[in-house]
Design a protein around this motif. Structure first.
Motif, PDB file in Angstrom:
ATOM      1  N   THR A 112       1.345   9.490  -5.595  1.00 16.23           N
ATOM      2  CA  THR A 112       1.922  10.796  -5.280  1.00 16.23           C
ATOM      3  C   THR A 112       2.815  11.310  -6.405  1.00 16.23           C
ATOM      4  N   THR A 139      -6.155   7.813   1.154  1.00 18.13           N
ATOM      5  CA  THR A 139      -4.704   7.698   1.170  1.00 18.13           C
ATOM      6  C   THR A 139      -4.280   6.553   2.075  1.00 18.13           C
ATOM      7  N   ILE A 140      -2.986   6.441   2.296  1.00 15.35           N
ATOM      8  CA  ILE A 140      -2.441   5.410   3.176  1.00 15.35           C
ATOM      9  C   ILE A 140      -2.977   5.550   4.592  1.00 15.35           C
ATOM     10  N   SER A 188       1.360   1.152 -11.400  1.00 19.33           N
ATOM     11  CA  SER A 188       0.819   0.193 -10.428  1.00 19.33           C
ATOM     12  C   SER A 188       0.853  -1.225 -10.988  1.00 19.33           C
ATOM     13  N   PRO A 223      -5.803   8.662  -4.707  1.00 19.96           N
ATOM     14  CA  PRO A 223      -4.895   7.528  -4.918  1.00 19.96           C
ATOM     15  C   PRO A 223      -5.538   6.163  -4.787  1.00 19.96           C
ATOM     16  N   ILE A 249      -6.312   4.138  -2.126  1.00 18.51           N
ATOM     17  CA  ILE A 249      -5.560   3.173  -1.330  1.00 18.51           C
ATOM     18  C   ILE A 249      -6.476   2.140  -0.682  1.00 18.51           C
ATOM     19  N   SER A 259      -7.698   3.415  -9.505  1.00 18.94           N
ATOM     20  CA  SER A 259      -8.385   4.345  -8.611  1.00 18.94           C
ATOM     21  C   SER A 259      -9.283   5.262  -9.446  1.00 18.94           C
ATOM     22  N   GLN A 316       0.773   4.181  -2.752  1.00 24.54           N
ATOM     23  CA  GLN A 316       0.649   5.596  -2.407  1.00 24.54           C
ATOM     24  C   GLN A 316       1.767   6.420  -3.051  1.00 24.54           C
ATOM     25  N   SER A 317       2.995   5.890  -2.992  1.00 25.02           N
ATOM     26  CA  SER A 317       4.121   6.602  -3.602  1.00 25.02           C
ATOM     27  C   SER A 317       3.932   6.755  -5.110  1.00 25.02           C
ATOM     28  N   LEU A 335       0.827  -1.210   0.000  1.00 28.11           N
ATOM     29  CA  LEU A 335       0.000   0.000   0.000  1.00 28.11           C
ATOM     30  C   LEU A 335       0.859   1.257   0.000  1.00 28.11           C
ATOM     31  N   THR A 336       1.947   1.230   0.765  1.00 29.01           N
ATOM     32  CA  THR A 336       2.859   2.372   0.787  1.00 29.01           C
ATOM     33  C   THR A 336       3.449   2.623  -0.596  1.00 29.01           C
TER      34      THR A 336
END
Length: 436
Positions: A56, A292-293, A72, A128, A130, A123, A52-53, A48-49
């Motif tokens: 972003t 988000t995360i 992704s 994002p 998440i 998404s 998110q990156s 998940l991190t």
């Protein structure tokens, strides 16, 4: 939606200290059906991190046709390729943009009897994604990586799918199903969908089998029983055409899945049952930039990912449900460091031999389960290996193992033998059971 160290070998441990019991006698034992492993939630969070990156770095989203979505897909594909999956990208066009599905097959198993798991990876453009659906996508990914790590080889063939353009109307999954010939569709016996498994104000919903086309009551009950076994109540939900199972259902493929809730408000009764806040949506950030995360309930993510693993390991091996009596021993047995202990159960009144799918329920508290070797010992001394030691750094063993004990007389004293084969950590057997 339209989620301690290095261990010593058993031989080394026995050289370092004596055991509480006499040494084991080597014997060939029938293989036990492999139980579903616990999936470390930290591994799912790491995926998940990374998602998110990716968002972003790509205008805050991972939407269809955008660079964040392709990044992704590339992230997930690289993880699977590295551990031996056979992967392919399926290209399609929607709303004037190129989309992608990722299909991953685990080598082996009956190619005419496929168990497939999937979830959407895209998404909305607003955020994002998440929880929706990084959580389901990441849970499926980590379960797939665990299949590879354990070199799991079930009777059924395993296939995984990560769908594109779900947020535009289930486009990717529909494209995939429609691309299959009738013969190929018929090979997929069950499809399991996991969409939003870490909602911040979570519920525990299981797809209702009887109320949707090709829904599987058997899958529904298997999932409900799993949550019951971990002390979580569930509710059935009629997901209808809101997620990627829909195209499979229309094709006559049995479907099932889990869901932690989206924009619907949690009731007071649901908050009393599951915790959280009544009068607030299961996911207040559904389809918003705040998905988000920080929009993930870790406990729900952990439970739902373990449910994914349980469903895969159960269905892929085709374990039949138990039909006979249940025997239990709930007496605590301490497991000191570098020792072997046993807990007995006396079985009586059962005619003939034990079943080919003897269910062995195990409840062990331990501070490092990787230290533990667990065997079921039949009345004649035959040992069935349930769990080997390893580098699994989690706590406790709460699981049900299935053993082919059909060569053993049912009546007599059965034993659960637990060996602690490395230093530092201790625990206890809280209880165990035999379900005939």
């Amino acid at each position: 939606m339209f989620s301690k160290k290095s261990t010593l070998s058993l031989a080394s441990a026995l050289l370092l200290t004596g055991t509480l019991l006499s040494p084991l006698t080597a014997s060939a034992a029938p293989a036990a059906t492999v139980a579903a492993p616990d999936i470390p939630v930290a591994n799912v969070q790491a995926h998940l991190t990374n998602l998110q990156s990716i968002a972003t770095a790509n205008s805050g989203n991972r939407a269809h046709g955008r660079p964040g979505y392709r990044a992704s897909i590339d992230y997930v594909k690289a993880k699977l390729d590295a551990v031996g999956f056979q992967t392919s990208l399926q290209q399609f066009t929607s709303s004037g943009a190129t989309g992608w599905n990722l299909i991953a097959d685990w080598p082996g198993g009956d190619p005419n009897n496929i168990l497939m798991l999937g979830g959407h990876l895209d998404s909305v453009t607003a955020g994002p994604g998440i929880n929706d659906n990084g959580t389901g996508s990441s849970g499926i990914l980590e379960v797939a990586l665990t299949v590879a790590a354990q070199q799991f080889q079930p009777a059924k063939h395993l296939r995984f799918g990560w769908w594109g353009a779900e947020e535009l109307g289930l486009v990717g999954s529909t494209f995939y199903v429609n691309s299959l010939s009738s013969t190929e569709k018929a090979k997929i016996k069950t499809y399991l969908n996991f969409d939003m498994t870490g909602s911040p104000n979570p519920g525990y919903f299981v797809y209702a089998g009887a109320s949707q086309p090709s829904g599987s009551v058997a899958v529904q009950q298997m999932l409900v029983d799993y949550y019951t076994s971990i002390g979580v109540q569930t509710e059935l939900t009629e997901v209808g055409g809101r997620s990627d199972h829909a195209a499979f259902a229309r094709a006559g493929i049995a479907t099932g899945g889990t869901f932690a809730g989206a924009e619907v408000v949690k009731t007071a009764a649901q908050a009393a049952k599951w915790g959280g806040t009544s009068g607030v949506a299961f996911d207040r950030c559904y389809h918003r930039s705040c998905d988000t995360i920080d929009n993930v309930n870790v406990a729900a993510l952990d439970r739902n990912t373990d449910a994914i693993a349980h469903a895969l390991w159960t269905l892929a091996q085709g374990t039949p449900p138990p039909t006979g009596p249940k025997f239990e021993n709930t007496a605590d047995v301490t497991i000191p460091d570098l020792t072997t202990v046993e807990s007995p159960i006396t079985v009586s009144g059962v005619t003939g031999n034990a079943p080919a799918a003897l269910a062995v329920g195990v409840d062990i508290t331990h501070t490092y389960r990787g230290d533990l070797v667990i065997d079921l010992v039949a009345p004649d001394g035959t040992a069935f290996r349930l769990k080997s030691s390893g580098s699994d750094s989690g706590d406790d063993v709460v699981a049900t193992y299935t053993v082919n004990a059909s060569g053993e007389v049912a009546n007599g004293v059965w034993k659960l033998r637990v060996q602690d084969v490395a230093r530092q950590d201790t625990g206890r057997i809280n209880g165990w059971s035999l379900q005939f």
